[in-house]
Design a protein around this motif. Structure first.
Motif, mmCIF file in Angstrom:
data_model
loop_
_atom_site.group_PDB
_atom_site.id
_atom_site.type_symbol
_atom_site.label_atom_id
_atom_site.label_comp_id
_atom_site.label_asym_id
_atom_site.label_seq_id
_atom_site.Cartn_x
_atom_site.Cartn_y
_atom_site.Cartn_z
ATOM 1 N N PRO A 131 -10.524 6.724 -10.540
ATOM 2 C CA PRO A 131 -10.534 7.930 -9.712
ATOM 3 C C PRO A 131 -11.936 8.454 -9.460
ATOM 4 N N PRO A 132 -12.039 9.479 -8.596
ATOM 5 C CA PRO A 132 -13.326 10.171 -8.476
ATOM 6 C C PRO A 132 -13.766 10.687 -9.844
ATOM 7 N N TYR A 133 -15.064 10.625 -10.087
ATOM 8 C CA TYR A 133 -15.601 11.049 -11.375
ATOM 9 C C TYR A 133 -15.517 12.568 -11.540
ATOM 10 N N GLY A 134 -15.531 12.994 -12.792
ATOM 11 C CA GLY A 134 -15.714 14.392 -13.127
ATOM 12 C C GLY A 134 -14.523 15.308 -12.895
ATOM 13 N N GLN A 135 -13.319 14.766 -12.688
ATOM 14 C CA GLN A 135 -12.158 15.625 -12.431
ATOM 15 C C GLN A 135 -11.051 15.421 -13.462
ATOM 16 N N ASP A 136 -11.340 14.718 -14.545
ATOM 17 C CA ASP A 136 -10.363 14.484 -15.607
ATOM 18 C C ASP A 136 -9.076 13.851 -15.088
ATOM 19 N N LEU A 137 -9.210 12.939 -14.120
ATOM 20 C CA LEU A 137 -8.034 12.355 -13.475
ATOM 21 C C LEU A 137 -7.444 11.174 -14.241
ATOM 22 N N VAL A 138 -8.224 10.522 -15.109
ATOM 23 C CA VAL A 138 -7.679 9.358 -15.820
ATOM 24 C C VAL A 138 -6.516 9.748 -16.723
ATOM 25 N N PRO A 139 -6.667 10.711 -17.650
ATOM 26 C CA PRO A 139 -5.528 11.034 -18.517
ATOM 27 C C PRO A 139 -4.308 11.526 -17.746
ATOM 28 N N ARG A 140 -4.538 12.358 -16.732
ATOM 29 C CA ARG A 140 -3.423 12.876 -15.936
ATOM 30 C C ARG A 140 -2.767 11.774 -15.114
ATOM 31 N N GLY A 141 -3.580 10.876 -14.557
ATOM 32 C CA GLY A 141 -3.034 9.762 -13.786
ATOM 33 C C GLY A 141 -2.230 8.804 -14.649
ATOM 34 N N VAL A 142 -2.759 8.474 -15.832
ATOM 35 C CA VAL A 142 -2.048 7.567 -16.738
ATOM 36 C C VAL A 142 -0.714 8.182 -17.147
ATOM 37 N N ALA A 143 -0.709 9.470 -17.481
ATOM 38 C CA ALA A 143 0.533 10.134 -17.889
ATOM 39 C C ALA A 143 1.566 10.107 -16.762
ATOM 40 N N ALA A 144 1.129 10.389 -15.538
ATOM 41 C CA ALA A 144 2.051 10.381 -14.395
ATOM 42 C C ALA A 144 2.590 8.978 -14.137
ATOM 43 N N LEU A 145 1.736 7.981 -14.231
ATOM 44 C CA LEU A 145 2.160 6.597 -13.996
ATOM 45 C C LEU A 145 3.103 6.111 -15.099
ATOM 46 N N GLN A 146 2.885 6.558 -16.329
ATOM 47 C CA GLN A 146 3.814 6.215 -17.416
ATOM 48 C C GLN A 146 5.181 6.833 -17.169
ATOM 49 N N ARG A 147 5.209 8.116 -16.790
ATOM 50 C CA ARG A 147 6.485 8.793 -16.533
ATOM 51 C C ARG A 147 7.259 8.115 -15.397
ATOM 52 N N VAL A 149 0.860 -1.185 0.000
ATOM 53 C CA VAL A 149 0.000 0.000 0.000
ATOM 54 C C VAL A 149 0.894 1.231 0.000
ATOM 55 N N LEU A 150 0.668 2.117 -0.963
ATOM 56 C CA LEU A 150 1.437 3.354 -1.064
ATOM 57 C C LEU A 150 0.527 4.532 -0.749
ATOM 58 N N SER A 151 0.880 5.281 0.280
ATOM 59 C CA SER A 151 0.139 6.489 0.632
ATOM 60 C C SER A 151 0.693 7.613 -0.228
ATOM 61 N N CYS A 152 0.072 7.803 -1.386
ATOM 62 C CA CYS A 152 0.603 8.800 -2.325
ATOM 63 C C CYS A 152 -0.495 9.309 -3.237
ATOM 64 N N ASP A 153 -0.187 10.440 -3.853
ATOM 65 C CA ASP A 153 -1.036 11.024 -4.876
ATOM 66 C C ASP A 153 -0.691 10.325 -6.192
ATOM 67 N N VAL A 154 -1.682 9.763 -6.864
ATOM 68 C CA VAL A 154 -1.437 9.072 -8.133
ATOM 69 C C VAL A 154 -0.815 10.020 -9.160
ATOM 70 N N LEU A 155 -1.083 11.303 -9.050
ATOM 71 C CA LEU A 155 -0.513 12.269 -9.990
ATOM 72 C C LEU A 155 0.958 12.563 -9.700
ATOM 73 N N ARG A 156 1.449 12.094 -8.544
ATOM 74 C CA ARG A 156 2.868 12.232 -8.177
ATOM 75 C C ARG A 156 3.355 10.911 -7.589
ATOM 76 N N PRO A 157 3.323 9.839 -8.374
ATOM 77 C CA PRO A 157 3.656 8.525 -7.838
ATOM 78 C C PRO A 157 5.166 8.346 -7.648
ATOM 79 N N PRO A 158 5.546 7.422 -6.756
ATOM 80 C CA PRO A 158 6.964 7.094 -6.652
ATOM 81 C C PRO A 158 7.416 6.342 -7.903
ATOM 82 N N ARG A 159 8.696 6.252 -8.086
ATOM 83 C CA ARG A 159 9.262 5.526 -9.229
ATOM 84 C C ARG A 159 8.977 4.036 -9.052
ATOM 85 N N ALA A 160 8.607 3.363 -10.130
ATOM 86 C CA ALA A 160 8.322 1.922 -10.102
ATOM 87 C C ALA A 160 9.572 1.131 -10.446
#
Length: 194
Positions: A124-140, A102-113
């Motif tokens: 994510p919570p609906y209506g906040q456009d978090l999927v594209p931003r989360g995917v981009a952060a997780l890819q990086r 379990v990682l206590s972190c913001d998905v938009l600022r994840p630790p390195r994998a």
């Protein structure tokens, strides 16, 4: 709410009171895992020995369902302390503590994998456009690679995700599930379903 398949089928999971956490319904989870298990690009081998990421994990239901069905390791990202406490109880009840982190972190600022996961659940919570931003952060950060299967849940009343070639896109009540693999757009032949 309960695990709907695999070795822990029928196990009841806890969910926080209120609307802060919105777990994927049992029915939608069953349909989602049926797709993953039976699609031509999926199958039992997709989950067998898989590593999974449950981002915006909430109750951990998606990751626990994957472990119940054969995944060997799950990572859960959740920054809400109340949700993490419920998640810890669900993980202990399911007796999967030795297979999770379990990682206590913001998905938009994840630790390195250490390397990409097999399947990334992005709910994510609906209506906040978090999927594209989360995917981009997780890819990086190296969590999502070209072969990772991404399973994203958005609200059915939200604008559809702009995925070039989804493997599948399906509505389940108030939820829209979109599944794709980021590095294989040219190989995918399945048209977008509705």
């Amino acid at each position: 709410m309960r695990i709907v398949g695999g070795e822990r089928r029928g196990l009841t999971l806890r969910a926080p009171a209120g609307s802060t956490t919105r777990p994927t319904s049992d029915r939608a989870r069953q349909a989602l895992f049926d797709i993953l298990m039976h699609a031509s690009w999926g199958g039992r081998e997709l989950l067998h020995d898989a590593t999974v990421l449950d981002a915006f994990a909430g109750t951990a239901a998606l990751g626990l369902e994957a472990l119940s069905r054969g995944a060997t390791q799950a990572w859960f990202m959740e920054q809400n302390a109340v949700a993490r406490a419920i998640m810890a109880a669900n993980i202990a009840t399911a007796r999967f503590s030795d297979r999770v982190r379990v990682l206590s972190c913001d998905v938009l600022r994840p630790p390195r994998a250490a390397g990409p996961v097999t399947i990334a659940f992005i709910d994510p919570p609906y209506g906040q456009d978090l999927v594209p931003r989360g995917v981009a952060a997780l890819q990086r950060a190296g969590w999502i690679g070209p072969d990772t299967i991404i399973v994203a849940e958005t609200g059915a009343d939200e604008p559809p995700l702009t995925v070039e070639t989804p493997l599948i896109s399906r509505r389940f009540g108030a939820a829209m599930m979109t599944i794709w693999r980021p590095g294989h757009a040219s190989e995918l032949k399945t048209p977008r379903a509705s």
